[in-house]
Write an enzyme that holds these catalytic residues in place. Structure first.
Site, PDB file in Angstrom:
ATOM      1  N   LYS A  22      35.823 -71.430 -15.090  1.00 32.76           N
ATOM      2  CA  LYS A  22      36.141 -70.779 -14.486  1.00 32.76           C
ATOM      3  C   LYS A  22      34.330 -70.717 -13.366  1.00 32.76           C
ATOM      4  CE  LYS A  22      34.739 -66.160 -15.647  1.00 32.76           C
ATOM      5  NZ  LYS A  22      33.636 -65.886 -15.178  1.00 32.76           N
ATOM      6  N   ARG A 121      22.962 -55.865 -13.037  1.00 31.27           N
ATOM      7  CA  ARG A 121      22.771 -57.050 -12.401  1.00 31.27           C
ATOM      8  C   ARG A 121      22.169 -57.032 -10.737  1.00 31.27           C
ATOM      9  NH1 ARG A 121      27.790 -60.265 -14.701  1.00 31.27           N
ATOM     10  NH2 ARG A 121      27.209 -61.489 -14.235  1.00 31.27           N
ATOM     11  N   ASP A 304      26.525 -66.363 -22.564  1.00 26.58           N
ATOM     12  CA  ASP A 304      27.590 -66.251 -22.434  1.00 26.58           C
ATOM     13  C   ASP A 304      28.660 -66.295 -23.610  1.00 26.58           C
ATOM     14  OD1 ASP A 304      28.009 -65.155 -19.587  1.00 26.58           O
ATOM     15  OD2 ASP A 304      28.952 -66.989 -18.718  1.00 26.58           O
ATOM     16  N   ARG A 396      40.270 -62.195 -17.398  1.00 24.58           N
ATOM     17  CA  ARG A 396      40.127 -62.818 -16.490  1.00 24.58           C
ATOM     18  C   ARG A 396      39.361 -64.506 -16.493  1.00 24.58           C
ATOM     19  NH1 ARG A 396      34.217 -60.570 -15.989  1.00 24.58           N
ATOM     20  NH2 ARG A 396      34.600 -61.305 -14.583  1.00 24.58           N
TER      21      ARG A 396
HETATM   22  C1  UD1 Z   1      26.718 -66.353 -14.278  1.00 21.34           C
HETATM   23  C2  UD1 Z   1      27.521 -66.534 -15.118  1.00 21.34           C
HETATM   24  C3  UD1 Z   1      28.369 -65.957 -15.983  1.00 21.34           C
HETATM   25  C4  UD1 Z   1      26.269 -65.484 -17.295  1.00 21.34           C
HETATM   26  C5  UD1 Z   1      24.831 -65.913 -16.060  1.00 21.34           C
HETATM   27  C6  UD1 Z   1      23.527 -66.636 -17.252  1.00 21.34           C
HETATM   28  C7  UD1 Z   1      29.112 -67.221 -12.926  1.00 21.34           C
HETATM   29  C8  UD1 Z   1      29.905 -66.195 -11.875  1.00 21.34           C
HETATM   30  N1  UD1 Z   1      28.661 -66.168 -13.266  1.00 21.34           N
HETATM   31  O1  UD1 Z   1      26.182 -65.228 -13.360  1.00 21.34           O
HETATM   32  O2  UD1 Z   1      28.582 -66.285 -16.955  1.00 21.34           O
HETATM   33  O3  UD1 Z   1      26.342 -64.545 -17.639  1.00 21.34           O
HETATM   34  O4  UD1 Z   1      25.328 -66.773 -15.128  1.00 21.34           O
HETATM   35  O5  UD1 Z   1      24.147 -67.889 -17.701  1.00 21.34           O
HETATM   36  O6  UD1 Z   1      28.492 -67.926 -12.657  1.00 21.34           O
HETATM   37  N2  UD1 Z   1      18.884 -61.860 -11.801  1.00 21.34           N
HETATM   38  C9  UD1 Z   1      18.117 -60.891 -10.435  1.00 21.34           C
HETATM   39  N3  UD1 Z   1      18.328 -60.974  -9.390  1.00 21.34           N
HETATM   40  C10 UD1 Z   1      19.073 -61.724  -8.696  1.00 21.34           C
HETATM   41  C11 UD1 Z   1      20.408 -62.788  -9.460  1.00 21.34           C
HETATM   42  C12 UD1 Z   1      20.001 -62.404 -10.717  1.00 21.34           C
HETATM   43  O7  UD1 Z   1      17.016 -60.764 -11.525  1.00 21.34           O
HETATM   44  O8  UD1 Z   1      19.453 -61.397  -7.606  1.00 21.34           O
HETATM   45  C13 UD1 Z   1      19.292 -61.881 -12.783  1.00 21.34           C
HETATM   46  C14 UD1 Z   1      20.156 -61.307 -13.410  1.00 21.34           C
HETATM   47  O9  UD1 Z   1      19.605 -59.839 -13.960  1.00 21.34           O
HETATM   48  C15 UD1 Z   1      20.196 -62.057 -15.592  1.00 21.34           C
HETATM   49  C16 UD1 Z   1      18.980 -63.747 -15.024  1.00 21.34           C
HETATM   50  O10 UD1 Z   1      18.484 -63.383 -13.741  1.00 21.34           O
HETATM   51  O11 UD1 Z   1      19.046 -61.294 -15.860  1.00 21.34           O
HETATM   52  C17 UD1 Z   1      20.491 -64.365 -13.997  1.00 21.34           C
HETATM   53  O12 UD1 Z   1      21.673 -64.200 -13.826  1.00 21.34           O
HETATM   54  P1  UD1 Z   1      22.610 -65.091 -13.489  1.00 21.34           P
HETATM   55  O13 UD1 Z   1      21.801 -66.389 -13.590  1.00 21.34           O
HETATM   56  O14 UD1 Z   1      21.662 -64.803 -11.976  1.00 21.34           O
HETATM   57  O15 UD1 Z   1      24.087 -64.782 -13.733  1.00 21.34           O
HETATM   58  P2  UD1 Z   1      25.308 -64.978 -12.631  1.00 21.34           P
HETATM   59  O16 UD1 Z   1      25.081 -65.973 -11.362  1.00 21.34           O
HETATM   60  O17 UD1 Z   1      25.666 -63.557 -12.034  1.00 21.34           O
END
Ligand code: UD1
Length: 416
Positions: A22, A121, A304, A396
């Site tokens: 996914k 998030r 995850d 999902r």
């Molecule tokens: C992706 C995955 C999700 C997984 C996560 C972490 C997808 C669709 N989802 O989510 O299943 O749990 O990676 O492996 O691929 N952060 C910030 N600012 C931002 C973005 C992120 O502070 O703009 C922080 C988040 O709060 C978190 C960390 O960075 O603590 C990692 O998040 P991120 O890797 O961005 O997760 P997603 O891409 O949302």
């Protein structure tokens, strides 16, 4: 609302074919917006999230067709740049359309995703990165709005390793004018493979697989033709099911390196694991040994898999300690597992799990995707019947979960 009824206590035995990932499929689906053309994505899992993303693309004017696991996306007719709230609120990953829309059209209007069951998030890294590339973004009535953007290369050093922000900025940079350097990028296979897919279409990206990417903008790309990589989290979840039920499961169509951190921890907990080129066989122990787990960005132990690992440890022969450093309050499964007899003490982002001999079936409620998976594998190992409510979360992210588990001998059925 659908429920799953599980009668636990039987070791799972047999072979399961792992679906496409996914989290790898969604950014590649977004990347189809970069180029007008007919894109072909094979091995796309049929999930609620991939269907939701297909609807987002349709709202933008793309023609999208699923034929089994082949997804064809025709982006020649894209004529809107608006990703509406009612779709984005059901799936955060819709934010992935922002970078490609700005890169191709110079405009975008994408709903802010908002919070989720396990915390705020944020998407600040996506926004500041795109702003550093010259996009003037405003927040208007809950939407991120960009107008007249002409993206230019920039150097962006991520303060946190983010899968989403890395993929977002990579997609924006491939068509930007000049050179973009991304520092401290995510190394998750989903991100690296997105880069490889873009390179195969003519993008110029150096450093894939390392923490620094150098991206030289090109004026156009060819349409995408690719196969989505196997889902490492689905694979690791089935491995955890073998660990919990004391069975033996052969996982087919996997890339073992992609979930080595989870396999290593399951080995520590007493599983016997045999790795082949594209298959892994996992035999669970009579009772798992306690482990200590800390989640980290790839190649570390994935957040995850944190919920599923807590379920395994819940029937461990001693006390395990599991810490989530990525999402500090992603523990909604803990009180539900407690309803099945698990003894888990939560101290901030650390779960101290005191193993019990057996879990007992109960009525439990799924609260998010991976929490649901942990409840299902716990139910498979528990004595008696478990009813898992709100399983739309599972839909999902797990393709044909109950069929796959039933083929491994599980007593599981969906109740409508
Ligand atoms: C992706 C995955 C999700 C997984 C996560 C972490 C997808 C669709 N989802 O989510 O299943 O749990 O990676 O492996 O691929 N952060 C910030 N600012 C931002 C973005 C992120 O502070 O703009 C922080 C988040 O709060 C978190 C960390 O960075 O603590 C990692 O998040 P991120 O890797 O961005 O997760 P997603 O891409 O949302």
């Amino acid at each position: 609302m659908d429920k799953l009824r599980v009668r636990g206590g039987k070791p799972l035995e047999g072979t399961v074919r792992i679906s496409g990932a996914k989290n790898a499929a969604l950014p590649v689906m977004a990347a189809t917006l970069l180029t007008p053309g007919v894109h072909r994505l094979r091995n796309v899992p049929r999930l609620r999230d991939t269907h939701t993303f297909a609807r987002v693309l349709e709202r933008l004017g793309a023609k999208v067709a699923f034929d089994a696991n082949l997804l064809t996306i025709d982006t020649q007719g894209v004529n809107s740049v608006e990703a509406p709230y009612e779709l984005v609120k059901t799936m955060r990953a819709s934010i992935y359309v922002l970078g490609p829309l700005l890169a191709r059209f110079g405009e975008a209007k994408v709903s802010l995703p908002g919070g989720c069951a396990w915390g705020p998030r944020p998407v600040n890294l996506h926004l500041t990165g795109l702003q550093a590339m010259g996009a003037a973004l405003e927040i208007e009535h809950g939407y991120i709005v960009g107008r007249d953007a002409k993206l230019k290369g920039a150097t962006i050093d991520f303060e946190v390793v983010s899968v989403g922000a890395t993929a977002q900025l990579m997609m924006a940079a491939v068509l930007a004018e000049g050179t973009t350097v991304l520092e401290n990028v995510a190394l998750e296979p989903d991100v690296t493979v997105l880069g490889e897919v873009l390179v195969a279409c003519g993008a110029r990206i150096e450093g894939l697989g390392s923490r620094r990417l150098t991206i030289r903008g090109v004026s156009s790309l060819r349409p995408i033709d690719t196969a989505i990589i196997p889902d490492r989290i689905e694979a690791a979840t089935f491995a955890a099911a073998a660990a919990m039920t004391g069975g033996t499961i052969r996982l087919e169509n996997v890339v073992p390196d992609h979930f080595e951190a989870a396999l290593g921890k399951l080995e520590e907990s007493g599983c016997v694991i045999r790795r082949a080129a594209d298959a892994v066989t996992v035999s669970g122990p009579a009772r798992p040994r306690p482990v200590s787990v800390v989640t980290h960005p790839f190649p570390g132990f994935p957040t995850d898999m944190q919920a599923q690992m807590i379920a395994v440890c819940a029937i461990g022969e001693g006390t395990s300690v599991i810490e989530d450093t990525i999402y500090l309050d992603r523990f909604t499964h803990v009180p539900e597992l407690a309803r099945m007899g698990a003894r888990i003490e939560l101290k901030g982002n650390v779960a101290v799990v005191k193993g019990v001999d057996r879990l007992a079936g109960a009525q439990v409620m799924a609260t998010d995707l991976r929490a649901s998976a942990s409840l299902v594998i716990a139910a498979l190992a528990a004595r008696g019947e478990t009813l898992v409510d709100r399983i739309y979360h599972l839909d999902r992210g797990y393709e044909s979960l109950e069929q796959k588990l039933a083929a491994l001998g599980a007593e599981i059925e969906r109740i409508h």
